[in-house]
Write a protein that holds these residues in place. Structure first.
Motif, PDB file in Angstrom:
ATOM      1  N   ALA A   1      36.185  34.015  44.407  1.00  0.00           N
ATOM      2  CA  ALA A   1      37.181  33.099  44.950  1.00  0.00           C
ATOM      3  C   ALA A   1      38.407  33.069  44.045  1.00  0.00           C
ATOM      4  O   ALA A   1      39.530  32.902  44.502  1.00  0.00           O
ATOM      5  CB  ALA A   1      36.603  31.697  45.091  1.00  0.00           C
ATOM      6  N   VAL A   2      38.180  33.217  42.738  1.00  0.00           N
ATOM      7  CA  VAL A   2      39.250  33.219  41.739  1.00  0.00           C
ATOM      8  C   VAL A   2      39.028  34.378  40.790  1.00  0.00           C
ATOM      9  O   VAL A   2      37.910  34.583  40.304  1.00  0.00           O
ATOM     10  CB  VAL A   2      39.272  31.889  40.939  1.00  0.00           C
ATOM     11  CG1 VAL A   2      40.358  31.924  39.859  1.00  0.00           C
ATOM     12  CG2 VAL A   2      39.469  30.700  41.864  1.00  0.00           C
TER      13      VAL A   2
ATOM     14  N   VAL B   1      47.279  27.343  36.110  1.00  0.00           N
ATOM     15  CA  VAL B   1      47.527  28.722  36.540  1.00  0.00           C
ATOM     16  C   VAL B   1      46.802  29.001  37.847  1.00  0.00           C
ATOM     17  O   VAL B   1      47.371  29.576  38.787  1.00  0.00           O
ATOM     18  CB  VAL B   1      47.086  29.718  35.440  1.00  0.00           C
ATOM     19  CG1 VAL B   1      47.037  31.138  35.989  1.00  0.00           C
ATOM     20  CG2 VAL B   1      48.047  29.664  34.261  1.00  0.00           C
ATOM     21  N   VAL B   2      45.544  28.571  37.936  1.00  0.00           N
ATOM     22  CA  VAL B   2      44.772  28.779  39.165  1.00  0.00           C
ATOM     23  C   VAL B   2      45.379  27.990  40.321  1.00  0.00           C
ATOM     24  O   VAL B   2      45.420  28.462  41.463  1.00  0.00           O
ATOM     25  CB  VAL B   2      43.297  28.372  38.953  1.00  0.00           C
ATOM     26  CG1 VAL B   2      42.510  28.463  40.255  1.00  0.00           C
ATOM     27  CG2 VAL B   2      42.646  29.252  37.890  1.00  0.00           C
ATOM     28  N   ALA B   3      45.890  26.780  40.024  1.00  0.00           N
ATOM     29  CA  ALA B   3      46.485  25.933  41.061  1.00  0.00           C
ATOM     30  C   ALA B   3      47.888  26.379  41.442  1.00  0.00           C
ATOM     31  O   ALA B   3      48.518  25.780  42.313  1.00  0.00           O
ATOM     32  CB  ALA B   3      46.521  24.482  40.595  1.00  0.00           C
ATOM     33  N   ARG B   4      48.403  27.401  40.782  1.00  0.00           N
ATOM     34  CA  ARG B   4      49.749  27.946  41.020  1.00  0.00           C
ATOM     35  C   ARG B   4      50.848  26.965  40.606  1.00  0.00           C
ATOM     36  O   ARG B   4      51.982  27.053  41.076  1.00  0.00           O
ATOM     37  CB  ARG B   4      49.930  28.334  42.494  1.00  0.00           C
ATOM     38  CG  ARG B   4      48.901  29.352  43.000  1.00  0.00           C
ATOM     39  CD  ARG B   4      49.232  29.794  44.414  1.00  0.00           C
ATOM     40  NE  ARG B   4      48.238  30.726  44.945  1.00  0.00           N
ATOM     41  CZ  ARG B   4      47.258  30.400  45.757  1.00  0.00           C
ATOM     42  NH1 ARG B   4      47.121  29.135  46.128  1.00  0.00           N
ATOM     43  NH2 ARG B   4      46.418  31.299  46.212  1.00  0.00           N
TER      44      ARG B   4
ATOM     45  N   VAL C   1      43.773  34.146  43.827  1.00  0.00           N
ATOM     46  CA  VAL C   1      43.035  33.004  44.349  1.00  0.00           C
ATOM     47  C   VAL C   1      42.954  33.155  45.858  1.00  0.00           C
ATOM     48  O   VAL C   1      43.978  33.300  46.529  1.00  0.00           O
ATOM     49  CB  VAL C   1      43.720  31.677  43.986  1.00  0.00           C
ATOM     50  CG1 VAL C   1      42.902  30.497  44.519  1.00  0.00           C
ATOM     51  CG2 VAL C   1      43.909  31.556  42.485  1.00  0.00           C
ATOM     52  N   LYS C   2      41.743  33.128  46.383  1.00  0.00           N
ATOM     53  CA  LYS C   2      41.538  33.344  47.814  1.00  0.00           C
ATOM     54  C   LYS C   2      41.264  32.016  48.513  1.00  0.00           C
ATOM     55  O   LYS C   2      40.303  31.329  48.202  1.00  0.00           O
ATOM     56  CB  LYS C   2      40.359  34.299  48.036  1.00  0.00           C
ATOM     57  CG  LYS C   2      40.569  35.671  47.398  1.00  0.00           C
ATOM     58  CD  LYS C   2      39.340  36.559  47.589  1.00  0.00           C
ATOM     59  CE  LYS C   2      39.545  37.909  46.926  1.00  0.00           C
ATOM     60  NZ  LYS C   2      38.344  38.779  47.062  1.00  0.00           N
TER      61      LYS C   2
END
Length: 264
Positions: free
Chosen positions: A24-25, A93-96, A107-108
């Motif tokens: 997913a990430v 970073v993952v949350a943009r 991240v999908k």
């Protein structure tokens, strides 16, 4: 870079997760660099004047350094480390919210971040108004949030306070409303940064149950907590960050042991 602990993802008993096992990430050699003033500047006006005069000395530090890891659908992935270790930067970073200085992030699906209390809330608006504001920030229309409104209010347990300005809310009420809005959107990736620690025990149990329900449906949950008990009981895998460097990744008990022995 050699990590002291390396293991394959832990596969829960759920047959659905085994069948739909996928990333997913994905973070690949991700680094984030910050530039901050070397001296304390008390106001923005002072900073601006000194910057124009060339009197502001900047220093550079790396909040993340070459971090590579994957988070899979159907798992709760924990992050541990002391304050300033880079955990919140990684979540952003993952949350943009942040773009990495170097590296690649994939991240999908839809992401719902719970990064800090009150993020995306306007203090002068009521709880009801902030539900629709937060929903818009997450990419939902007014009509979609109207359909979710009743279940959000019911889960948050705010009663008549839903019509009060949220500047009157306690930290626990902030957390309840934020979690309720974020999770009502049924995200593919849920990011939780310690915000649940302010809620009461009963509400924490409700949140944990909802997180587990998301995991069983195939969502990926990225969780930061200073509670090693939470990491141990809720997470399938965990990672330890120290000064932006990934020190360990694997089974929660192994990572917790390494963190306590060498970091925490």
């Amino acid at each position: 870079m050699n990590l002291p602990i390396v293991s394959k993802p832990i596969v829960p008993s759920s047959e659905e997760f085994v069948t739909n096992f996928e990333e997913a990430v994905h973070l690949e050699t991700v680094s984030v660099r910050y530039r901050v003033p070397s001296e304390r500047v008390r106001t923005f006006k002072e900073y601006f004047i000194r910057r124009l005069k060339g009197e502001v000395q900047m220093r550079t530090f790396w909040a993340l350094q070459d971090v590579t890891l994957d988070v899979y659908r159907g798992e709760v992935f924990g992050l541990v480390g002391v304050n300033g270790a880079g955990k919140s930067t990684l979540l952003k970073v993952v949350a943009r919210v942040l773009r990495p200085t170097k590296g690649r992030v994939i991240v999908k699906g839809r992401v719902a971040p719970l990064l800090e209390l009150g993020a995306g809330f306007h203090p002068e608006l009521t709880g009801e108004e902030n539900i629709f504001l937060n929903g818009a920030l997450l990419g939902f229309s007014h009509r979609e949030m109207q359909e979710k409104y009743d279940q959000i209010v019911e889960f948050a347990e705010l009663g008549q306070f839903i019509n009060a300005p949220i500047r009157t809310y306690s930290s626990g009420m902030y957390a309840r409303l934020g979690f309720s809005v974020a999770t009502a959107t049924e995200p593919d990736v849920l990011i939780v940064d310690e915000v649940l620690s302010v809620g009461d025990e009963a509400f924490q149990k409700k949140c944990n149950a909802r997180i587990e329900a998301f995991r069983q449906r195939g969502s990926a949950i990225l969780l930061v907590s200073h509670s090693m008990g939470t990491i141990e009981t809720m997470c399938q895998r965990a990672a330890w960050l120290d000064h932006g460097i990934l020190k360990a990744i694997g089974e929660p008990l192994q990572v917790i042991r390494a963190y306590r022995e060498r970091g925490g």
